[in-house]
Design a protein around this motif. Structure first.
Motif, PDB file in Angstrom:
ATOM      1  N   LEU A 172       6.753  11.765  10.407  1.00  0.00           N
ATOM      2  CA  LEU A 172       5.814  11.905   9.305  1.00  0.00           C
ATOM      3  C   LEU A 172       4.406  11.641   9.811  1.00  0.00           C
ATOM      4  O   LEU A 172       4.201  10.802  10.700  1.00  0.00           O
ATOM      5  CB  LEU A 172       6.140  10.933   8.163  1.00  0.00           C
ATOM      6  CG  LEU A 172       7.388  11.210   7.338  1.00  0.00           C
ATOM      7  CD1 LEU A 172       7.620  10.090   6.335  1.00  0.00           C
ATOM      8  CD2 LEU A 172       7.293  12.549   6.609  1.00  0.00           C
ATOM      9  N   GLU A 173       3.455  12.344   9.230  1.00  0.00           N
ATOM     10  CA  GLU A 173       2.055  12.185   9.618  1.00  0.00           C
ATOM     11  C   GLU A 173       1.259  11.738   8.393  1.00  0.00           C
ATOM     12  O   GLU A 173       1.438  12.272   7.293  1.00  0.00           O
ATOM     13  CB  GLU A 173       1.517  13.520  10.147  1.00  0.00           C
ATOM     14  CG  GLU A 173       0.103  13.459  10.684  1.00  0.00           C
ATOM     15  CD  GLU A 173      -0.326  14.776  11.302  1.00  0.00           C
ATOM     16  OE1 GLU A 173      -1.539  15.084  11.248  1.00  0.00           O
ATOM     17  OE2 GLU A 173       0.551  15.500  11.823  1.00  0.00           O
ATOM     18  N   LEU A 174       0.377  10.756   8.587  1.00  0.00           N
ATOM     19  CA  LEU A 174      -0.444  10.272   7.485  1.00  0.00           C
ATOM     20  C   LEU A 174      -1.587  11.239   7.223  1.00  0.00           C
ATOM     21  O   LEU A 174      -2.159  11.815   8.152  1.00  0.00           O
ATOM     22  CB  LEU A 174      -0.994   8.886   7.807  1.00  0.00           C
ATOM     23  CG  LEU A 174       0.048   7.789   8.032  1.00  0.00           C
ATOM     24  CD1 LEU A 174      -0.632   6.457   8.328  1.00  0.00           C
ATOM     25  CD2 LEU A 174       0.979   7.651   6.842  1.00  0.00           C
ATOM     26  N   LEU A 175      -1.947  11.396   5.938  1.00  0.00           N
ATOM     27  CA  LEU A 175      -2.971  12.356   5.531  1.00  0.00           C
ATOM     28  C   LEU A 175      -4.197  11.644   4.970  1.00  0.00           C
ATOM     29  O   LEU A 175      -4.104  10.517   4.482  1.00  0.00           O
ATOM     30  CB  LEU A 175      -2.391  13.297   4.466  1.00  0.00           C
ATOM     31  CG  LEU A 175      -1.066  13.988   4.822  1.00  0.00           C
ATOM     32  CD1 LEU A 175      -0.596  14.843   3.660  1.00  0.00           C
ATOM     33  CD2 LEU A 175      -1.206  14.803   6.093  1.00  0.00           C
ATOM     34  N   LEU A 176      -5.329  12.319   5.034  1.00  0.00           N
ATOM     35  CA  LEU A 176      -6.590  11.804   4.490  1.00  0.00           C
ATOM     36  C   LEU A 176      -6.816  10.356   4.904  1.00  0.00           C
ATOM     37  O   LEU A 176      -6.926   9.454   4.067  1.00  0.00           O
ATOM     38  CB  LEU A 176      -6.596  11.930   2.960  1.00  0.00           C
ATOM     39  CG  LEU A 176      -6.476  13.358   2.405  1.00  0.00           C
ATOM     40  CD1 LEU A 176      -6.337  13.334   0.887  1.00  0.00           C
ATOM     41  CD2 LEU A 176      -7.672  14.198   2.817  1.00  0.00           C
TER      42      LEU A 176
ATOM     43  N   PRO B 183       0.816  -1.216   0.000  1.00  0.00           N
ATOM     44  CA  PRO B 183       0.000   0.000   0.000  1.00  0.00           C
ATOM     45  C   PRO B 183       0.848   1.265   0.000  1.00  0.00           C
ATOM     46  O   PRO B 183       1.939   1.306   0.556  1.00  0.00           O
ATOM     47  CB  PRO B 183      -0.806  -0.123   1.305  1.00  0.00           C
ATOM     48  CG  PRO B 183       0.052  -0.971   2.188  1.00  0.00           C
ATOM     49  CD  PRO B 183       0.756  -1.937   1.286  1.00  0.00           C
ATOM     50  N   LEU B 184       0.312   2.289  -0.659  1.00  0.00           N
ATOM     51  CA  LEU B 184       0.910   3.624  -0.640  1.00  0.00           C
ATOM     52  C   LEU B 184       0.166   4.485   0.373  1.00  0.00           C
ATOM     53  O   LEU B 184      -1.029   4.280   0.632  1.00  0.00           O
ATOM     54  CB  LEU B 184       0.815   4.275  -2.020  1.00  0.00           C
ATOM     55  CG  LEU B 184       1.601   3.627  -3.161  1.00  0.00           C
ATOM     56  CD1 LEU B 184       1.237   4.298  -4.476  1.00  0.00           C
ATOM     57  CD2 LEU B 184       3.088   3.731  -2.917  1.00  0.00           C
ATOM     58  N   PHE B 185       0.861   5.472   0.933  1.00  0.00           N
ATOM     59  CA  PHE B 185       0.256   6.379   1.907  1.00  0.00           C
ATOM     60  C   PHE B 185       0.716   7.808   1.639  1.00  0.00           C
ATOM     61  O   PHE B 185       1.894   8.048   1.346  1.00  0.00           O
ATOM     62  CB  PHE B 185       0.644   5.983   3.338  1.00  0.00           C
ATOM     63  CG  PHE B 185       0.065   4.678   3.782  1.00  0.00           C
ATOM     64  CD1 PHE B 185      -1.179   4.617   4.386  1.00  0.00           C
ATOM     65  CD2 PHE B 185       0.764   3.495   3.569  1.00  0.00           C
ATOM     66  CE1 PHE B 185      -1.711   3.401   4.779  1.00  0.00           C
ATOM     67  CE2 PHE B 185       0.231   2.284   3.965  1.00  0.00           C
ATOM     68  CZ  PHE B 185      -1.015   2.236   4.588  1.00  0.00           C
ATOM     69  N   LEU B 186      -0.218   8.735   1.760  1.00  0.00           N
ATOM     70  CA  LEU B 186       0.118  10.153   1.700  1.00  0.00           C
ATOM     71  C   LEU B 186       0.679  10.569   3.049  1.00  0.00           C
ATOM     72  O   LEU B 186       0.138  10.206   4.098  1.00  0.00           O
ATOM     73  CB  LEU B 186      -1.120  10.987   1.388  1.00  0.00           C
ATOM     74  CG  LEU B 186      -1.835  10.712   0.064  1.00  0.00           C
ATOM     75  CD1 LEU B 186      -3.063  11.609  -0.041  1.00  0.00           C
ATOM     76  CD2 LEU B 186      -0.907  10.934  -1.103  1.00  0.00           C
TER      77      LEU B 186
ATOM     78  N   LEU C  56       0.570   0.657   9.423  1.00  0.00           N
ATOM     79  CA  LEU C  56       0.211   1.947   8.854  1.00  0.00           C
ATOM     80  C   LEU C  56      -1.201   1.916   8.324  1.00  0.00           C
ATOM     81  O   LEU C  56      -1.948   2.877   8.463  1.00  0.00           O
ATOM     82  CB  LEU C  56       1.168   2.318   7.722  1.00  0.00           C
ATOM     83  CG  LEU C  56       2.599   2.694   8.108  1.00  0.00           C
ATOM     84  CD1 LEU C  56       3.364   3.134   6.876  1.00  0.00           C
ATOM     85  CD2 LEU C  56       2.606   3.807   9.128  1.00  0.00           C
ATOM     86  N   HIS C  57      -1.565   0.799   7.706  1.00  0.00           N
ATOM     87  CA  HIS C  57      -2.917   0.646   7.167  1.00  0.00           C
ATOM     88  C   HIS C  57      -3.946   0.819   8.278  1.00  0.00           C
ATOM     89  O   HIS C  57      -4.927   1.544   8.139  1.00  0.00           O
ATOM     90  CB  HIS C  57      -3.060  -0.731   6.509  1.00  0.00           C
ATOM     91  CG  HIS C  57      -4.401  -0.985   5.927  1.00  0.00           C
ATOM     92  ND1 HIS C  57      -4.757  -0.522   4.684  1.00  0.00           N
ATOM     93  CD2 HIS C  57      -5.483  -1.629   6.409  1.00  0.00           C
ATOM     94  CE1 HIS C  57      -5.997  -0.893   4.430  1.00  0.00           C
ATOM     95  NE2 HIS C  57      -6.464  -1.568   5.458  1.00  0.00           N
TER      96      HIS C  57
END
Length: 308
Positions: free
Chosen positions: A255-259, A164-167, A302-303
């Protein structure tokens, strides 16, 4: 003269178009390579290569002989693989080619465990983001994150993992520029683009209501995800990166995950290998091992965190 050994040397010289490169790969001297080629030419009674101080070319006879040598060596390899399969003992040299960043961050951790479990298999690993001609360059297996391009019908591509990719962005960047609340808000942000990803600067995000694709822009495009990561860590903008690249920095709070209500695209990891009647046990064994290793070590924290 060992004809099979000389054939193998000849094939590598032709494929690499160099005596010195073939010698380096085979672990022998250039003079030994030259001697084996000369003996082989004497054995078959024909000139196989044209050599000058500046270039190396294959004669018409040499090109036809090269094709036959490849087939003969493949048959010998399959015969030995069949014996290994029947004995249940994988062994020999396994040559693997892998994407650069994935190889540095994940494959490098799995390799020592595989070697400890299967001491009769020797590994030669090359990290490279370019498309690889497996048979021509002598690799048994390639690991690629992307939809595989298989112009050669003799190759098999097997998907072994989803990534998975993450913003993400740093808290400092977000404090200055604000948190995006919708995918459309990304148009107002400096987005750092990884050029080798299939999505490039078209980022698709999905939630319960469907998918949205946003064309993003920014002041950095790079063909290496670690370079994009470092720019993000330097508070330069928003990145869309694979979980294994950013998980450590998310856990540290850098780092902080977005949306979080949206799922970014997922990448696929493929094992690509030649389609042979008898697949070498060392190849299938490594694929099964690595697939299991990824299931245990490609964390999904992260997911889960992004949905919290």
């Amino acid at each position: 003269m060992d004809v099979l050994s000389a054939m193998a040397v000849f094939v590598r010289v032709v494929d690499l178009k160099s005596f010195s490169l073939a010698a380096s790969e085979l672990g022998i001297s250039s003079s030994s390579v030259s001697k084996q080629i000369s003996h082989l030419e004497q054995h078959v009674g024909a000139r196989l290569l044209q050599r000058t101080t500046r270039r190396l070319s294959v004669t018409e006879v040499g090109a036809a002989y090269h094709e036959k040598c490849q087939a003969i060596l493949a048959d010998v390899d399959e015969a030995e693989n069949l014996v290994s399969q029947l004995q249940g003992k994988p062994r020999g040299l396994l040559r693997i080619n892998c994407n650069m960043t994935f190889g540095q961050l994940l494959l490098s951790k799995a390799i020592p465990e595989f070697m400890a479990a299967y001491p009769d298999v020797q590994l030669e690993v090359a990290l490279d983001d370019s498309d690889v001609e497996l048979l021509k360059e002598g690799f048994d297996l390639a690991l690629r994150i992307a939809h595989p391009k298989l112009p050669d019908s003799s190759l098999i591509a097997r998907q072994i993992a989803s990534i998975p990719l993450f913003l993400c962005a740093t808290p400092s960047y977000l404090a200055q520029h604000g948190h995006p609340q919708t995918p459309e808000d990304l148009r107002q942000h400096n987005c750092l683009v990884f050029m080798l990803a299939s999505n490039t600067n078209l980022w698709t995000l999905t939630n319960a209501e469907g998918s949205q694709t946003v064309q993003v822009s920014g002041d950095l495009k790079a063909n290496n995800s670690l370079l994009v990561l470092q720019a993000a860590l330097a508070h330069r903008g928003v990145a869309n990166l694979a979980s294994f690249v950013i998980e450590h920095y998310v856990e540290e709070g850098r780092l902080e995950l977005l949306l979080p209500e949206f799922q970014a695209e997922q990448l696929s990891l493929y094992a690509i290998y030649p389609d042979r009647k008898y697949s070498p046990p060392k190849v299938s064994l490594f694929i099964e091992f690595f697939q299991g290793w990824l299931e245990n070590n490609l964390q999904q924290k992260l997911h889960c965190q992004s949905r919290a």
